[in-house]
Design a protein around this motif. Structure first.
Motif, mmCIF file in Angstrom:
data_model
loop_
_atom_site.group_PDB
_atom_site.id
_atom_site.type_symbol
_atom_site.label_atom_id
_atom_site.label_comp_id
_atom_site.label_asym_id
_atom_site.label_seq_id
_atom_site.Cartn_x
_atom_site.Cartn_y
_atom_site.Cartn_z
ATOM 1 N N VAL A 96 -69.196 35.078 -46.002
ATOM 2 C CA VAL A 96 -68.887 34.075 -47.026
ATOM 3 C C VAL A 96 -70.150 33.388 -47.518
ATOM 4 O O VAL A 96 -70.402 33.314 -48.720
ATOM 5 C CB VAL A 96 -67.877 33.030 -46.487
ATOM 6 N N THR A 97 -70.980 32.892 -46.594
ATOM 7 C CA THR A 97 -72.164 32.123 -46.984
ATOM 8 C C THR A 97 -73.445 32.953 -47.015
ATOM 9 O O THR A 97 -74.434 32.539 -47.614
ATOM 10 C CB THR A 97 -72.389 30.946 -46.015
ATOM 11 N N GLY A 98 -73.448 34.100 -46.341
ATOM 12 C CA GLY A 98 -74.658 34.919 -46.252
ATOM 13 C C GLY A 98 -75.657 34.391 -45.234
ATOM 14 O O GLY A 98 -76.760 34.918 -45.118
ATOM 15 N N SER A 99 -75.278 33.355 -44.491
ATOM 16 C CA SER A 99 -76.189 32.746 -43.521
ATOM 17 C C SER A 99 -76.193 33.526 -42.203
ATOM 18 O O SER A 99 -75.314 34.337 -41.937
ATOM 19 C CB SER A 99 -75.791 31.294 -43.259
ATOM 20 N N HIS A 100 -77.221 33.254 -41.389
ATOM 21 C CA HIS A 100 -77.292 33.845 -40.053
ATOM 22 C C HIS A 100 -76.100 33.370 -39.234
ATOM 23 O O HIS A 100 -75.497 32.332 -39.534
ATOM 24 C CB HIS A 100 -78.587 33.414 -39.346
ATOM 25 N N LEU A 101 -75.801 34.123 -38.180
ATOM 26 C CA LEU A 101 -74.725 33.770 -37.265
ATOM 27 C C LEU A 101 -75.311 33.522 -35.879
ATOM 28 O O LEU A 101 -76.278 34.178 -35.484
ATOM 29 C CB LEU A 101 -73.690 34.898 -37.189
ATOM 30 N N ILE A 102 -74.729 32.580 -35.170
ATOM 31 C CA ILE A 102 -75.102 32.331 -33.781
ATOM 32 C C ILE A 102 -73.849 32.461 -32.929
ATOM 33 O O ILE A 102 -72.733 32.238 -33.399
ATOM 34 C CB ILE A 102 -75.747 30.936 -33.586
#
Length: 75
Positions: free
Chosen positions: A16-22
């Motif tokens: 959805v956001t294209g951000s990294h995941l933790i």
């Protein structure tokens, strides 16, 4: 709780956001908030991250439960 490898986490992105995941326990969490202002969470089932947006995850779960146990009827 299966741990996702650092190599895999380095290439995975929130759909959805294209951000990294933790990884937090048995979920992957986006590092950026979505449209609602909340960071998105994705479950890890049997060591596999389920990276479907929340609205599609509900639909997939419902469709999957209909298809798994159905067998063709015999005439």
């Amino acid at each position: 709780m299966p741990k996702i490898s650092p190599e895999l986490l380095s290439v995975l992105r929130c759909p959805v956001t294209g951000s990294h995941l933790i990884q937090e326990d048995d979920e992957l969490v986006s590092t950026a908030a979505g449209d609602t202002g909340v960071k998105l969470r994705y479950p890890i089932e049997d060591g596999i991250p389920l990276l479907l947006p929340p609205e599609l995850r509900l639909a997939a779960t419902a469709a999957g439960s209909d298809q798994h146990d159905s067998r063709p009827s015999e005439a």
